[in-house]
Design an enzyme around this catalytic site. Structure first.
Site, mmCIF file in Angstrom:
data_model
loop_
_atom_site.group_PDB
_atom_site.id
_atom_site.type_symbol
_atom_site.label_atom_id
_atom_site.label_comp_id
_atom_site.label_asym_id
_atom_site.label_seq_id
_atom_site.Cartn_x
_atom_site.Cartn_y
_atom_site.Cartn_z
ATOM 1 C CG ASP A 26 -5.584 -12.463 2.824
ATOM 2 O OD1 ASP A 26 -4.793 -12.810 1.917
ATOM 3 O OD2 ASP A 26 -5.699 -11.283 3.191
ATOM 4 C CD GLU A 27 -9.217 -9.369 3.313
ATOM 5 O OE1 GLU A 27 -9.911 -8.767 4.139
ATOM 6 O OE2 GLU A 27 -8.216 -8.871 2.767
ATOM 7 C CG ASP A 38 -2.439 -6.825 -1.390
ATOM 8 O OD1 ASP A 38 -3.530 -6.788 -1.995
ATOM 9 O OD2 ASP A 38 -2.326 -7.234 -0.219
ATOM 10 N NE ARG A 58 -3.014 -3.115 0.319
ATOM 11 C CZ ARG A 58 -3.364 -4.151 1.104
ATOM 12 N NH1 ARG A 58 -2.645 -4.471 2.158
ATOM 13 N NH2 ARG A 58 -4.407 -4.873 0.790
ATOM 14 C CD1 TRP A 112 -3.082 -5.439 8.321
ATOM 15 C CD2 TRP A 112 -2.219 -5.920 6.312
ATOM 16 N NE1 TRP A 112 -2.995 -6.809 8.211
ATOM 17 C CE2 TRP A 112 -2.468 -7.134 6.991
ATOM 18 C CE3 TRP A 112 -1.667 -5.981 5.031
ATOM 19 C CZ2 TRP A 112 -2.191 -8.385 6.440
ATOM 20 C CZ3 TRP A 112 -1.390 -7.219 4.482
ATOM 21 C CH2 TRP A 112 -1.649 -8.406 5.178
ATOM 22 C CG HIS A 137 -5.245 -9.524 -1.255
ATOM 23 N ND1 HIS A 137 -5.548 -8.218 -0.967
ATOM 24 C CD2 HIS A 137 -5.971 -10.267 -0.385
ATOM 25 C CE1 HIS A 137 -6.411 -8.163 0.046
ATOM 26 N NE2 HIS A 137 -6.695 -9.397 0.411
ATOM 27 C CD1 TRP A 147 -6.451 -13.906 8.580
ATOM 28 C CD2 TRP A 147 -7.361 -11.869 8.764
ATOM 29 N NE1 TRP A 147 -7.304 -13.727 7.526
ATOM 30 C CE2 TRP A 147 -7.873 -12.483 7.609
ATOM 31 C CE3 TRP A 147 -7.788 -10.575 9.088
ATOM 32 C CZ2 TRP A 147 -8.796 -11.865 6.768
ATOM 33 C CZ3 TRP A 147 -8.702 -9.936 8.252
ATOM 34 C CH2 TRP A 147 -9.197 -10.582 7.104
ATOM 35 C CE1 TYR A 175 -4.067 -8.743 11.661
ATOM 36 C CE2 TYR A 175 -5.328 -7.377 10.158
ATOM 37 C CZ TYR A 175 -4.715 -8.571 10.457
ATOM 38 O OH TYR A 175 -4.741 -9.602 9.542
ATOM 39 C CG PHE A 176 0.804 -3.123 15.809
ATOM 40 C CD1 PHE A 176 -0.064 -3.761 16.677
ATOM 41 C CD2 PHE A 176 2.164 -3.337 15.983
ATOM 42 C CE1 PHE A 176 0.397 -4.598 17.691
ATOM 43 C CE2 PHE A 176 2.645 -4.163 16.985
ATOM 44 C CZ PHE A 176 1.761 -4.796 17.843
ATOM 45 C CD GLU A 181 -4.865 -1.311 3.834
ATOM 46 O OE1 GLU A 181 -4.095 -1.291 4.820
ATOM 47 O OE2 GLU A 181 -5.446 -2.342 3.465
#
Ligand code: ACM
Ligand code: ZN
Length: 605
Positions: A330-331, A191, A162, A472, A261, A397, A422-423, A474
């Site tokens: 994932d996802e 990604d 990202r 992450w 992704h 997760w 998740y930071f 973003e």
């Protein structure tokens, strides 16, 4: 007599406080005994090491001591007894700890670090470096420490897709992993929003997949800018980072996402997708400008997808000596697969019941290829859907249940529930924090995480490799903000992973953190400065409030303003509780010794 007892007690308490401030080791060691006296560090101290294979550790310690204390120590292989004041590093097979444990003895005449393997010595050195006083003194308190980590997997994920970060910054981050005794750097390299690793066989991954033609605003505005953004790391840079990490006993695990992704790769090579245009819109593929989950994924019915991925993984595995390759998983919504003739034919040919089984088949096929090269896979917990092999490790997760289930099934698991680790979530009140992703993961929540679910037996619990913090990016476009989000939550993570369960104590941790903040400041780490804590009490006579502010770092200055005045570095300094009249507003912030300040908080909200 009573007076004497009280005086003695106060003296002991005072000494304990002084000592506590001096040691303040993070993560807390297994056993630590504080003693009388100090070892005086000076330029005539020599670092002695037992065998040439430890030379690099002596060099590491020498360089760090120079940076931290200004002293230039020499180092020697097997310095003879009585020769000089020394810090000795020795491998002794009888040291009864695991391979990353160590003994550290500081006496007035010398310092001894012993371990049964070099990694243990490395962590002993990290502890020694923390014992170096924070400001201006070269005295190291005499202590006796026996230490070893609770978990073998102590990791952080770094999302490089990202946003891009300099190699220099990545190395600074790796130094901090080591400093916190973490040993896994999970590098998220591919990604939807960008492909960040040079793959020589596929130049369009560099020319096309590495860049997006705009980015979703991250300052609260709706929409997307039109600025081309991206970049990638050359194979040479990757090798450099991997070697840098290895010299700090850190394994770098690359993540190459599949089957979802993968929009960046598909944009570069559209034949990798189920159809010639983006699912649901019919628009041409483009490296994704917005966050969230895409319905475009690699086609599971097309053999050339596997040729592509195997060629990519072949280059990846040559760059990363890690035992593991993370394959994502994932996802990945299966809408496109449901409509794709090739995917449906594949399912029919092999006799698969649904798309979950198709994804499971996809991952197993890739796993087989990776296993043939002598490595193992890690996947996000979704790889359990549709079944997985016994040799795959999962990363839990969405919660802790998948980790629990995996361990019960005999699979290894890494615990990263977004609720705690998740930071990219908020670490304070959303009203005053910089924009972050919606969830709430403040320091005490992170600290409270326990990787081993109580429903696991002792045997099953061995499959829990450890906890991992994920960042992450973003919303994290700058290196300073990256550090703001990581520090000090990484310190809490280090205690989850390293410290024995019975030694974890949040109140004690918060005290030690006051010293850790000073260490961060000395190292130029842009940690989050916590805002002052507020306590209010109604005063009986009128409707006024007594406002008490306190400094969680113990080293800052609290400034405040009342009424409509904006807070600035010229605002009054807080010293005693303030009377706040009905309808008055107070603003306050902490000004830290490194010249930075916390977010400005206010009351009433
Ligand atoms: C994830 O956060 N999508 C693994
Ligand atoms: Zn398909």
């Amino acid at each position: 007599m009573l007076n004497k007892i009280i005086i003695t007690f106060c003296f002991l308490l005072f000494s304990a406080l002084v000592i506590a401030q001096h040691t303040a080791i993070i993560p807390a060691p297994k056993s630590l005994v504080e003693k009388e006296g100090f070892f005086e560090l000076s330029n005539d101290v020599v670092i002695s090491y037992s065998g040439e294979e430890l030379h690099h550790l002596a060099d590491y310690a020498t360089a760090f001591i120079k940076e931290f204390s200004g002293l230039s120590l020499r180092n020697r292989n097997n310095l003879k007894k009585g020769f000089a004041k020394k810090i000795s590093l020795s491998i002794i097979s009888s040291v009864k700890t695991n391979k990353e444990g160590y003994f550290l003895e500081v006496s007035t005449s010398g310092i001894n670090i012993k371990a049964n393997a070099p990694a243990g010595l490395f962590y002993g050195i990290q502890t020694l470096l923390q014992l170096l006083a924070v400001q201006g003194t070269h005295q190291i308190l005499c202590v006796s420490i026996i230490d070893e980590p609770r978990f073998p997997w102590r990791g952080m994920l770094f999302d490089n897709c990202r946003h891009m970060y300099s190699v220099e910054f990545i190395k600074k981050f790796i130094d901090q992993l080591a400093y916190h005794k973490l040993n896994k750097f999970h590098w998220h390299l591919t990604d939807d929003q960008g492909w960040r690793i040079e793959i020589k066989k596929y130049p369009r991954l560099q020319e096309v997949a590495a860049y997006r033609n705009g980015t979703q605003f991250i300052d609260g505005r709706k929409g997307v800018d039109s600025i081309r953004y991206g970049g990638f790391y050359t194979q040479q840079q990757i090798k450099d980072v991997v070697a840098y990490a290895a010299s700090r006993y850190i394994e770098v695990i690359p993540e190459i996402e599949m089957p979802g992704h993968s929009v960046a790769a598909i944009t570069a090579y559209p034949y990798l997708a189920c159809s010639t245009a983006s699912f649901g819109t019919g628009k041409p593929f483009e490296v994704r400008k917005v966050w969230g989950v895409s319905k475009d994924l690699y086609c599971a019915g097309n053999d050339s997808v596997f040729t592509f991925l195997q060629n990519v993984l072949t280059e990846v595995m040559q760059l990363f000596p890690s035992q593991y390759i993370h394959i994502g998983g994932d996802e990945a919504p299966h809408d496109a697969w449901k409509e794709c003739l090739k995917c449906q034919k594949r399912m029919k040919d092999i006799g698969l019941k649904n798309e979950d089984e198709l994804q499971s088949w996809f991952i197993r096929r890739i796993e087989k290829f990776i296993n043939l090269k002598g490595k193992k896979i890690i996947g996000w917990e979704e790889i359990m859907n549709g079944g997985m092999t016994k040799s795959a490790t999962i990363q839990s997760w969405l919660g802790v249940e998948s980790g629990l289930q995996a361990a019960k099934n005999g699979n290894d698991a890494i615990m990263s529930p977004y609720s705690h680790l998740y930071f990219d979530g908020y670490q304070g009140d959303e009203k005053i924090e910089p924009l972050a992703i919606g969830y709430w993961t403040p320091l005490d929540t992170v600290y409270s995480f326990e990787p081993v679910h109580p429903a696991l037996t002792k045997e099953e619990a061995k499959h829990i490799l450890g906890g991992q913090g994920n960042l992450w990016t973003e919303f994290i476009a700058t290196e300073d903000y990256f550090e703001y989000m990581v520090f000090p939550r990484i310190a809490a993570l280090s205690e989850i992973d390293w410290t024995q369960k019975d030694k974890r104590n949040f109140d004690d941790f918060k005290k030690r953190l006051q010293t850790q903040y000073q260490r961060y400041a000395r190292q130029g780490v842009h940690f989050r400065i916590p805002p002052p804590q507020i306590q209010t009490n109604y005063l009986s006579a009128d409707s006024a409030l007594a406002v008490t502010l306190s400094d969680p770092t113990a080293k800052g200055i609290i400034r405040y303003s009342i009424g409509e005045n904006e807070l600035s570095e010229n605002s009054p300094v807080y010293s005693v509780p303030i009377k706040l009249l009905h309808k008055q507003k107070i603003r306050f912030a902490l000004f830290y010794i490194d010249g930075r300040k916390s977010s400005t908080d206010y009351y009433p909200k």
